[in-house]
Design an enzyme around this catalytic site. Structure first.
Site, PDB file in Angstrom:
ATOM      1  N   ARG A   1      -3.350 -10.295   4.802  1.00  0.00           N
ATOM      2  CA  ARG A   1      -3.628 -10.352   3.357  1.00  0.00           C
ATOM      3  C   ARG A   1      -2.407  -9.828   2.611  1.00  0.00           C
ATOM      4  NH1 ARG A   1      -5.716  -6.914  -0.408  1.00  0.00           N
ATOM      5  NH2 ARG A   1      -7.195  -7.771  -1.896  1.00  0.00           N
TER       6      ARG A   1
ATOM      7  N   LYS B   1       0.827  -1.215   0.000  1.00  0.00           N
ATOM      8  CA  LYS B   1       0.000   0.000   0.000  1.00  0.00           C
ATOM      9  C   LYS B   1       0.858   1.260   0.000  1.00  0.00           C
ATOM     10  CE  LYS B   1      -4.306  -2.090   1.316  1.00  0.00           C
ATOM     11  NZ  LYS B   1      -5.391  -2.318   2.274  1.00  0.00           N
TER      12      LYS B   1
HETATM   13  C1  7PJ Z   1      -8.029  -4.852   1.464  1.00  0.00           C
HETATM   14  C2  7PJ Z   1      -9.043  -5.675   0.961  1.00  0.00           C
HETATM   15  C3  7PJ Z   1      -7.811  -4.819   2.877  1.00  0.00           C
HETATM   16  C4  7PJ Z   1      -9.594  -6.424   3.070  1.00  0.00           C
HETATM   17  C5  7PJ Z   1      -8.111  -4.599  -0.671  1.00  0.00           C
HETATM   18  C6  7PJ Z   1      -5.162  -3.427  -2.006  1.00  0.00           C
HETATM   19  C7  7PJ Z   1      -6.498  -2.857  -2.177  1.00  0.00           C
HETATM   20  N1  7PJ Z   1      -9.813  -6.456   1.744  1.00  0.00           N
HETATM   21  N2  7PJ Z   1      -9.078  -5.498  -0.384  1.00  0.00           N
HETATM   22  N3  7PJ Z   1      -8.622  -5.630   3.622  1.00  0.00           N
HETATM   23  N4  7PJ Z   1      -7.445  -4.199   0.427  1.00  0.00           N
HETATM   24  N5  7PJ Z   1     -10.337  -7.179   3.879  1.00  0.00           N
HETATM   25  O1  7PJ Z   1      -4.944  -4.635  -1.899  1.00  0.00           O
HETATM   26  O2  7PJ Z   1      -4.230  -2.589  -1.968  1.00  0.00           O
HETATM   27  O3  7PJ Z   1      -6.971  -4.113   3.435  1.00  0.00           O
HETATM   28  S1  7PJ Z   1      -7.825  -4.053  -2.294  1.00  0.00           S
END
Ligand code: 7PJ
Length: 332
Positions: free
Chosen positions: A310, A275
């Site tokens: 994640r 990010k």
């Molecule tokens: C997240 C997500 C996060 C959850 C994305 C990216 C943007 N789902 N989907 N948490 N981020 N739960 O991966 O930079 O932080 S998309």
């Protein structure tokens, strides 16, 4: 009001400390109270202490007594960091299998870019990207749990019908009025992520008086909404939504106070991989250059008791977590 922030401890003779969020090797004996003062865990409200400490229910068959890695599989042509490399279905399946071979515990498939400034994708297009990949993974014999990163009920429903196990809704049920019913009927786990504003405008001027308190209280309301819609509390997972309507200071404040989110008694998911704030602090303009900083924050999240992290870089994060776990006296 500021939520209570437990101060994690590693097991160096602190046998009397309270377990933290049901994680092996993680405990706390002190916490910051609503005024920011250090208090003994023994003096906290017993119901809160029980929620902070108790073992979490398994998620899609995964026990959550140690940190789990959620491998990101973007199937968007304009995705945040892999620029559509995996938009092609066969490439997506191959990438998913590579993530699993590298040690991902669960996959998270997303077909709608939610990066800052992204325009919404028609749900038909999202379904056409995501659902055939879920079907192809199951057809290829992939048995690992599959989460679908979607705000749309129709996409969730179609993916669940093809064998997806869990829904990850970055709008926490506030985008599509039909989502709660789909999740309630399927009886699957649901991640409720906090966001301020929609992806199109959320980074323009995010504002909070007290970001930790406001994100906590907003998640509390989304948990209540999910339960009111018939979703069993034991199936919920919470996520403070790093980077979703948050500036650099907001992100850092949320990460410093991350243990507060154990106060719901639910599993905690954190996504920081590649990010922007990592690039800003780490001096890495290009998302693919942000792996080292992403790992540093993933380790921090694991030490604060996040059960699910994640990530894009599964192999590298897995190695880092294994070393951290060994130092903390745990198995990987
Ligand atoms: C997240 C997500 C996060 C959850 C994305 C990216 C943007 N789902 N989907 N948490 N981020 N739960 O991966 O930079 O932080 S998309």
């Amino acid at each position: 009001m500021r939520p209570v922030v437990p101060l994690p401890l590693w097991p160096l003779g602190e046998a009397r400390a309270t377990p933290l969020a049901g994680l092996k090797g993680l405990r706390f004996a002190e916490a910051l109270d609503a005024t920011g003062r250090v208090v003994l865990a023994d003096s906290l409200d017993p119901a809160l202490r029980e929620r902070l400490g108790r073992a979490r229910a398994p998620m899609a068959g995964l026990s959550l007594d140690r940190p789990r890695l959620m491998g990101i599989l973007n199937v968007t042509p304009d995705s945040f960091s892999d620029g559509g490399d995996h938009a092609d279905r066969a490439a997506a399946v191959a990438h998913a299998q590579a993530l699993l071979a590298e040690g991902a515990d669960i996959l998270d498939i997303g077909g709608e870019s939610t990066r800052p400034g992204a325009a919404p994708v028609p749900v038909e297009a999202e379904i056409a990207r995501v659902v055939p990949v879920v079907a192809a993974l199951r057809a290829a014999g992939v048995a690992a749990p599959i989460s679908v990163d979607t705000r749309n009920a129709a996409c969730a429903k179609a993916a669940l019908a093809e064998g997806a196990d869990m829904i990850n809704d970055v709008s926490a049920l506030s985008h599509d009025p039909g989502m709660a019913e789909v999740v309630a009927e399927a009886g699957v786990p649901l991640c409720l992520m906090h966001a301020q504003g929609s992806p199109a405008e959320m980074q323009q001027a995010p504002r909070y008086d007290d970001v930790l308190a406001e994100v906590y209280e907003a998640l509390e309301r989304r948990i209540a909404a999910a339960e009111a819609a018939g979703i069993d509390r034991s199936r919920l997972i919470v996520d403070p939504g790093i980077g979703f309507g948050k500036d650099l200071d907001h992100n850092l404040t949320l990460l410093r106070g991350l243990t507060a989110f154990h106060g719901f008694g639910l599993p905690l998911l954190v996504g920081v991989s590649r990010k922007r704030f990592i690039g800003t602090i780490g001096g890495a303009e290009t998302p693919k250059d942000r792996m080292p900083g992403s790992i540093a924050v993933a380790l921090w999240a694991a030490r604060q008791g996040a059960q699910v992290i994640r990530v894009h870089d599964v192999k590298e994060t897995r190695q880092a977590l294994a070393l951290q776990a060994a130092l903390m006296g745990n198995e990987g």
